[in-house]
Design a protein around this motif. Structure first.
Motif, mmCIF file in Angstrom:
data_model
loop_
_atom_site.group_PDB
_atom_site.id
_atom_site.type_symbol
_atom_site.label_atom_id
_atom_site.label_comp_id
_atom_site.label_asym_id
_atom_site.label_seq_id
_atom_site.Cartn_x
_atom_site.Cartn_y
_atom_site.Cartn_z
ATOM 1 N N ILE A 1 0.834 -1.217 0.000
ATOM 2 C CA ILE A 1 0.000 0.000 0.000
ATOM 3 C C ILE A 1 0.861 1.256 0.000
ATOM 4 N N TRP A 2 1.862 1.284 0.880
ATOM 5 C CA TRP A 2 2.686 2.493 0.957
ATOM 6 C C TRP A 2 3.596 2.659 -0.250
ATOM 7 N N VAL A 3 4.050 1.562 -0.860
ATOM 8 C CA VAL A 3 4.866 1.659 -2.078
ATOM 9 C C VAL A 3 4.037 2.271 -3.201
ATOM 10 N N MET A 4 2.792 1.831 -3.349
ATOM 11 C CA MET A 4 1.936 2.396 -4.400
ATOM 12 C C MET A 4 1.686 3.881 -4.166
ATOM 13 N N VAL A 5 1.428 4.242 -2.916
ATOM 14 C CA VAL A 5 1.202 5.660 -2.596
ATOM 15 C C VAL A 5 2.456 6.476 -2.881
ATOM 16 N N ALA A 6 3.612 5.957 -2.491
ATOM 17 C CA ALA A 6 4.877 6.666 -2.702
ATOM 18 C C ALA A 6 5.161 6.873 -4.188
#
Length: 461
Positions: A66-71
């Motif tokens: 989730i955080w990789v996609m947001v980043a």
């Protein structure tokens, strides 16, 4: 390469967002993908027993994805600082929870190793109580112990008693386990130490330590209402007398119990009087145990100087290694909390929690929303639900914050999969305490849930 990939993907109509400003990704492909990832991960958590996959594994991966996609999206728009700050904020939330729980788990493991809970179990078994008396005793002890020892540990201890005395009586084991789950969750709801959700609320500073005790009467009602009805389904008579050995506590057991209570006092005092996060008080309390462990180790060496047995042998009454107790902490549970906090934090950063808050607390109102939190906790788990509420931080009265603390704590009792205590007992009493056995009593437990809410408004409104 990442920038080119993002330009080719649909739904990226966010170029107008200026750097340093949060972007609403709820209608973006990343938002939809994040929801899908979280649902898949949590589905695997729900079926942990069937898949034999530790619950921390899917949520750890989900948090990372989730955080990789947001980043990736924020990097494409030239702003990675916001993502970094948000991750650090969520990680700090987890770190405080992690060290607090680690100290508590270490003390519980130390008391287990010293035989505190085994001695309690042996005493109950040897007394020769009737099935009805054991039903009420295990339930009452669960309600009393869980505010200090947490609901999961308490339920496991009481289940061990039930399995011994209820051998050959699966009907008693089933209903007694249901009672223990309800009692342990209810007892944990009126104490910051009783459940992860109450601990999160306390650490957030929303409810002060002594204010939790305003939930004592509603929690008691939540336990008593279903117990009073379920007792009529108990088998008559008492368990047959057996050859159960008496158990003695090891040297220093009661001292460690005292140190644990002193640690709780330290954590509360640090928070109430010095306005220091309670986790620092817990870490100071870990030093108490370490120093006492050092004292025991010194006595162990003296004891072995006149003995032929090597240091650390099984018959050494002073043998104690605090790092062994730390190593036996529930690491899967701790990593699960990390995954949940970071994953839900990611969904909040995307904008879904603001969306949910606007609908639930804006359209439905706080009372309806907080009652629904309890029902949702029975299906999903109270930890991500409560973390989501805390992250949304809706504007509501103190009475409503007490209500959501109550409902998140006791709502999970309605289903066996709704709380850590229920899931653990399904494994411990496999074949005797089951999902459908618990489901049969869900209407009665829901009656207690409703009664506790009514009493809460009556007492605290």
């Amino acid at each position: 390469m990442i920038s080119v990939l993002l330009l080719l993907l649909p739904g990226l109509a966010l170029a107008s967002e200026s750097p340093g400003q949060l972007m609403d990704l709820t209608q973006h492909w990343v938002g939809y993908a994040a929801i899908a990832v979280f649902i898949v991960a949590y589905t695997l958590v729900i079926f942990e027993e069937q898949l034999h996959m530790r619950k921390s594994k899917p949520v750890l991966l989900a948090a990372g994805v989730i955080w990789v996609m947001v980043a990736m999206v924020y990097r494409h728009h030239g702003d990675s600082h916001l993502v970094e700050s948000a991750i650090r904020h969520n990680f700090l939330e987890f770190t405080e929870l992690f060290f607090f729980l680690l100290v508590a788990m270490t003390y519980i493991n130390a008391m287990l190793e010293r035989g505190v809970f085994e001695a309690l179990r042996a005493w109950l078994v040897l007394k020769g109580f009737s099935y009805k008396a054991l039903f009420w005793l295990t339930g009452a002890l669960s309600f009393v112990i869980s505010p200090v020892a947490d609901n999961l540990t308490t339920a496991l201890i009481m289940c061990a008693v039930i399995l011994v005395v209820g051998e050959g009586k699966p009907s008693f084991v089933s209903i007694a386990c249901i009672n223990v789950v309800v009692a342990a969750n209810a007892g944990g709801a009126f104490s910051p130490f009783g459940d992860i959700t109450t601990l999160m609320v306390w650490q957030k500073g929303i409810i002060e330590f002594f204010e939790f005790f305003a939930l004592f009467v509603p929690s008691l009602v939540n336990f008593l209402v279903p117990a009073l009805i379920m007792q009529f389904a108990l088998p008559s008579g008492k368990p047959p007398a057996g050859d159960h050995e008496d158990v003695s506590m090891k040297h220093g057991a009661l001292v460690i119990v005292g140190l644990f209570l002193l640690t709780i006092v330290t954590a509360v005092s640090f928070h109430n009087f010095l306005h220091i996060p309670p986790v620092f008080g817990m870490m100071a309390g870990l030093a108490y145990l370490k120093l006492y462990g050092y004292s025991l180790r010194r006595r162990s060496l003296s004891w072995h100087s006149g003995s032929e047995n090597p240091p650390g042998s099984h018959d050494d009454p002073f043998n104690f290694d605090v790092f062994e107790k730390i190593a036996k902490a529930e690491w899967d549970t701790l990593f699960f909390f990390y995954g949940v906090i970071l994953a839900v934090g990611g969904l909040g950063f995307i904008g879904y929690l603001s969306l949910a808050s606007g609908f639930s607390y804006g359209e439905l109102g706080p009372t309806t929303s907080n009652i629904l939190v309890g029902f949702l906790s029975a299906i999903v788990d109270n930890i991500p639900v409560m973390f989501a509420v805390l992250t949304m931080n809706p504007e509501m009265s103190h009475t409503q914050w007490l209500l959501v603390t109550l409902t998140a704590g006791v709502g999970g009792s309605m289903l066996s999969i709704g709380s850590a205590a229920g899931v653990a007992l399904m494994g411990q009493a496999r074949g005797q305490y089951t999902f459908f056995g618990h489901l049969k009593w869900t209407p009665v437990i829901a009656l207690g849930y409703g009664a506790s809410i009514w009493v809460h408004f009556l007492v605290n409104g």
